[in-house]
Design an enzyme around this catalytic site. Sequence first.
Site, mmCIF file in Angstrom:
data_model
loop_
_atom_site.group_PDB
_atom_site.id
_atom_site.type_symbol
_atom_site.label_atom_id
_atom_site.label_comp_id
_atom_site.label_asym_id
_atom_site.label_seq_id
_atom_site.Cartn_x
_atom_site.Cartn_y
_atom_site.Cartn_z
ATOM 1 C CD GLU A 85 -3.169 -0.945 2.159
ATOM 2 O OE1 GLU A 85 -3.072 0.177 2.953
ATOM 3 O OE2 GLU A 85 -3.975 -1.886 2.214
HETATM 4 C C1 LIG Z 1 3.185 -9.316 0.419
HETATM 5 C C2 LIG Z 1 2.909 -8.382 -0.567
HETATM 6 C C3 LIG Z 1 1.496 -8.275 -0.694
HETATM 7 C C4 LIG Z 1 1.044 -7.527 -1.823
HETATM 8 N N1 LIG Z 1 -0.305 -7.461 -2.266
HETATM 9 C C5 LIG Z 1 -0.657 -6.583 -3.510
HETATM 10 C C6 LIG Z 1 -2.087 -6.635 -3.961
HETATM 11 O O1 LIG Z 1 -2.767 -7.293 -3.390
HETATM 12 N N2 LIG Z 1 -2.099 -5.980 -5.208
HETATM 13 C C7 LIG Z 1 -1.266 -5.171 -5.766
HETATM 14 O O2 LIG Z 1 -1.381 -4.770 -6.815
HETATM 15 N N3 LIG Z 1 0.121 -5.020 -5.255
HETATM 16 C C8 LIG Z 1 0.456 -5.777 -3.988
HETATM 17 N N4 LIG Z 1 1.691 -5.941 -3.654
HETATM 18 C C9 LIG Z 1 2.473 -4.802 -4.195
HETATM 19 C C10 LIG Z 1 2.970 -3.610 -3.554
HETATM 20 O O3 LIG Z 1 2.053 -2.691 -3.456
HETATM 21 C C11 LIG Z 1 4.541 -3.163 -3.963
HETATM 22 O O4 LIG Z 1 5.168 -4.177 -3.447
HETATM 23 C C12 LIG Z 1 4.733 -1.843 -3.554
HETATM 24 O O5 LIG Z 1 4.131 -1.089 -4.419
HETATM 25 C C13 LIG Z 1 6.357 -1.839 -3.846
HETATM 26 O O6 LIG Z 1 6.629 -2.110 -5.223
HETATM 27 P P1 LIG Z 1 8.113 -2.959 -5.237
HETATM 28 O O7 LIG Z 1 7.710 -3.950 -4.195
HETATM 29 O O8 LIG Z 1 8.105 -3.178 -6.712
HETATM 30 O O9 LIG Z 1 9.402 -2.010 -4.871
HETATM 31 P P2 LIG Z 1 9.773 -0.875 -5.780
HETATM 32 O O10 LIG Z 1 8.797 -0.068 -6.390
HETATM 33 O O11 LIG Z 1 10.831 -1.641 -6.390
HETATM 34 O O12 LIG Z 1 10.578 0.021 -4.632
HETATM 35 C C14 LIG Z 1 11.681 -0.204 -4.028
HETATM 36 C C15 LIG Z 1 12.190 1.016 -3.028
HETATM 37 O O13 LIG Z 1 12.252 1.903 -3.494
HETATM 38 C C16 LIG Z 1 11.640 2.946 -3.038
HETATM 39 N N5 LIG Z 1 11.095 3.980 -3.940
HETATM 40 C C17 LIG Z 1 10.474 3.665 -4.933
HETATM 41 N N6 LIG Z 1 10.305 5.128 -5.534
HETATM 42 C C18 LIG Z 1 10.509 6.167 -4.804
HETATM 43 C C19 LIG Z 1 10.655 7.395 -4.889
HETATM 44 N N7 LIG Z 1 10.064 8.209 -5.827
HETATM 45 N N8 LIG Z 1 11.377 8.094 -3.796
HETATM 46 C C20 LIG Z 1 11.489 7.398 -2.551
HETATM 47 N N9 LIG Z 1 11.593 6.041 -2.569
HETATM 48 C C21 LIG Z 1 10.954 5.164 -3.650
HETATM 49 C C22 LIG Z 1 10.318 2.209 -2.233
HETATM 50 O O14 LIG Z 1 9.983 3.033 -1.232
HETATM 51 C C23 LIG Z 1 11.054 0.983 -1.915
HETATM 52 O O15 LIG Z 1 11.572 1.287 -0.772
HETATM 53 C C24 LIG Z 1 1.921 -6.782 -2.406
HETATM 54 C C25 LIG Z 1 3.323 -6.612 -2.188
HETATM 55 C C26 LIG Z 1 3.754 -7.616 -1.220
HETATM 56 C C27 LIG Z 1 5.087 -7.846 -0.936
#
Ligand SMILES: Cc1cc2nc3c(=O)[nH]c(=O)nc-3n(C[C@H](O)[C@H](O)[C@H](O)COP(=O)(O)OP(=O)(O)OC[C@H]3O[C@@H](n4cnc5c(N)ncnc54)[C@H](O)[C@@H]3O)c2cc1C
Length: 824
Positions: free
Chosen positions: A501
């Site tokens: 989220e």
């Molecule tokens: C267990 C689990 C359940 C989930 N359930 C759902 C679901 O039901 N439906 C769904 O659609 N998604 C779901 N997600 C996805 C979740 O919303 C994403 O994992 C999340 O949005 C982060 O994306 P990412 O993991 O690819 O990290 P990335 O986007 O690769 O980010 C990596 C890091 O970079 C940081 N970052 C990125 N951009 C910036 C910026 N501009 N400024 C500062 N920091 C930044 C982030 O904060 C993070 O710390 C789930 C994820 C998990 C792990």
Amino acid sequence: MTAFWILLFIGGLLYLAYRRVPLGATTLAIGAALVAYTAFGRGAPWWLALLWTGFGALALLNARPFRRRYLTKPFLMVYRRLLPAMSDTEREALEAGTVWWDGELFTGHPDWSKLLSAKPPRLTAEEQAFMDGPCEELCRMVDDWDITHRRADLPPHVWDFLKKKGFFAMIIPKKYGGLEFSAYAHSCVLVKLASRSATVSSTVAVPNSLGPAELLLLYGTEEQKNHYLPRLARGEDVPCFALTGPRAGSDAASIPDTGVVCRGTWEGREVVGLRLNFSKRYITLAPIATIIGLAFRLQDPDRLLGRDKTDYGITCALIPRNTPGVVIGRRHFPLNVPFQNGPLSGKDVFVPIDAIIGGPKMAGQGWRMLVEQLSVGRCISLPSNATGGAKAATYASTAYARIRRQFAQAIGRFEGVEAALTRMAGATYIVDAARSVTTGAIDGGERPSVPAAMLKYHCTELGRKVANDAMDVQGGKGICLGPKNYLGRGYQVVPVAITVEGANILTRSLMILGQGAIRCHPYVLKEMNAAREKDKAKSLREFDAALFGHVGYTLSNAARSCVMAATLARFSRTPHDGPTRRYYQHINKFSAQFAFATDMAMLTLGGYLKQKEHLSARLGDVLSALYMASMVLKHYENQGRPEADLPLVEWSCRTLLYEAQEQLHGFLRNFPNRWVAALMRVVIFPRGRTYFAASDRLGRRIVEPLMMPSATRERLCDGIYKTVEPGNPLGLLQEALALAVSAEPLEKRLRVEGVKTGRITALDLPGQIEQGASIGLLTPVEAQQLREYDRKVMDIVNVDDFAPGELMAGVQAETGTSARRHIA
Ligand SMILES: Cc1cc2nc3c(=O)[nH]c(=O)nc-3n(C[C@H](O)[C@H](O)[C@H](O)COP(=O)(O)OP(=O)(O)OC[C@H]3O[C@@H](n4cnc5c(N)ncnc54)[C@H](O)[C@@H]3O)c2cc1C
């Protein structure tokens, strides 16, 4: 005489600005002072001429046509050139939700009656019955070790219970067969479940949060609602919502998944529909979902939707699981907290156009729908889960710290452990206050989008700190996994809450202030909207009003900030005179300082502030600290101002307000324009940093009542699953804690009169009890009481051990059993 006049002018100006006296009245007051000075002040003629010229310029600002033409208009032209272009998605995110207490904090002059007049959140009789009935029963039937280690899934009877009792239908109205709970009740259910099993609470949170049910309720067509909502309420359909993919995580608006409007065959007929191609991952409940909420970019190259465009942007649709081309069923394994989560993809999946949530008229509205949902969902799911986890950890750790002895003392009496327990208790109080007051505001009609981001970030971060401290306090007991471990899975789930989220780094650095500075600021959005207005006369009129309002507001905040910092806010108005009065005053002060600093940052850095994440994160922290401290004060009021909780209120407010001060200091130290930084420092910290964090001594006053059965302990950890019964560690810890109160004097007698005098030689407590009883130091009843106590304590303190083979994760013959069972 000169000093008198200088004081009169400066004091008068500060007063006018502090009180936010309007421009017209300010001009009159300054005019009157100038007349008096001219008559009695004996100023030199050149000096008087200078003052009257300045006054003339001020007076001219009251002539609106003049100022619009010669000041506002040229400024507006420059402003329009500098105004960064805003994409539809950015604008939609900004306009989502409502502005609530966050807006008051942005004014620099919060109106406390707006917060304090809100009714305390309460459960209805029906909601309370659900908490005491199905919710308790569910907690009783859950075996977290079985779920997390043996089967990596909830057992069938738990799934059935969840569906049958409506756990997935808390937000669905009764007319569709749902429970129609308030946001507060929904949150309380999650708090209780999170105190028992992170896997269960995560599983329950998702269908009640961002997903098909909420989207259908807000935007669905009648037909869609009537079809899906009763099925979701009965648990016949299990939903998931798929936005994230391998290429689009945090930057979710950049998803490459497509839905192309085309003709195709559906149930034997040719219809207009969507051809979908998508690849998603991390989707909670996907492996077992029967209905998929899907976000994709909608394209209509042949203009079959009848509108004059081909690219619609993000759109949401509902796709039945068994639609040909959908690939679904495999699982991810999120850190040993095995709620159902996995990837899903689709190749040339065809569905009719009515699959779009809300029908074709909602084509391209997906992003707005999602960010609007977030304003509520993010206040509930993760903050409630974090609160449940924090309450359980604090309840357990304070009891454990009393029954676990080292160096012949309860470990909680060592100052180092006491410090960790203090942090845990304070953080628990803060998260509970924030989630309960904010969900109460949602029930009052708010959809607070900026607080949603603040709650998501800070509740999960405080949850992480509590989990770390709990691990430290309980040592090996928390680390060694097994049926007897009640901390390990809660500790492991923390990064999941941090990531989903809106990952926390992004939320802190970009979203809280990025959204708040525009949305909650009393003038910035008005200026932007006025500058974008097509009707030129209206644009100038509205921009002029916003601009001059903004200037007055900035000057007033500078004055308020400086005066309150110089007087330590002692004369700032508060809603009442109780023991919490000073915290209200300090929030007033920091609110003005924050508003002034934010304005200066926006004025000097403009759109570049968005890229300066160090700075915007710090300002976001200040806003969050003020918000959370306000929630603490309101929570204290909601609970009837229990005097015994004042140490917790003091610790919470001091910790948060000290953080606000330090983040403001960090902001000034790192502000790129050093001249502006110096000016701000004079206004914000004229006496330096004067606010102190909570004292060490406060820790003893907080922890002592928590290390015994007490009203404060019960209030702080209210709503968790602490029924005393076999298999519930929280209940068993409470039972042992109650026994500790009477057992400790007996232990002391054994130690002082037996061990120290050499009459008792046994090295452990059981041996000492036997010797003590045999030499008459303990009566048979006392000996039995102490034996019983020791047995219960050791039952808790002991950890599991395994034969080596037991821990080897073998290849499961029945992979996919769970998914097959649900879909059947
Ligand atoms: C267990 C689990 C359940 C989930 N359930 C759902 C679901 O039901 N439906 C769904 O659609 N998604 C779901 N997600 C996805 C979740 O919303 C994403 O994992 C999340 O949005 C982060 O994306 P990412 O993991 O690819 O990290 P990335 O986007 O690769 O980010 C990596 C890091 O970079 C940081 N970052 C990125 N951009 C910036 C910026 N501009 N400024 C500062 N920091 C930044 C982030 O904060 C993070 O710390 C789930 C994820 C998990 C792990």
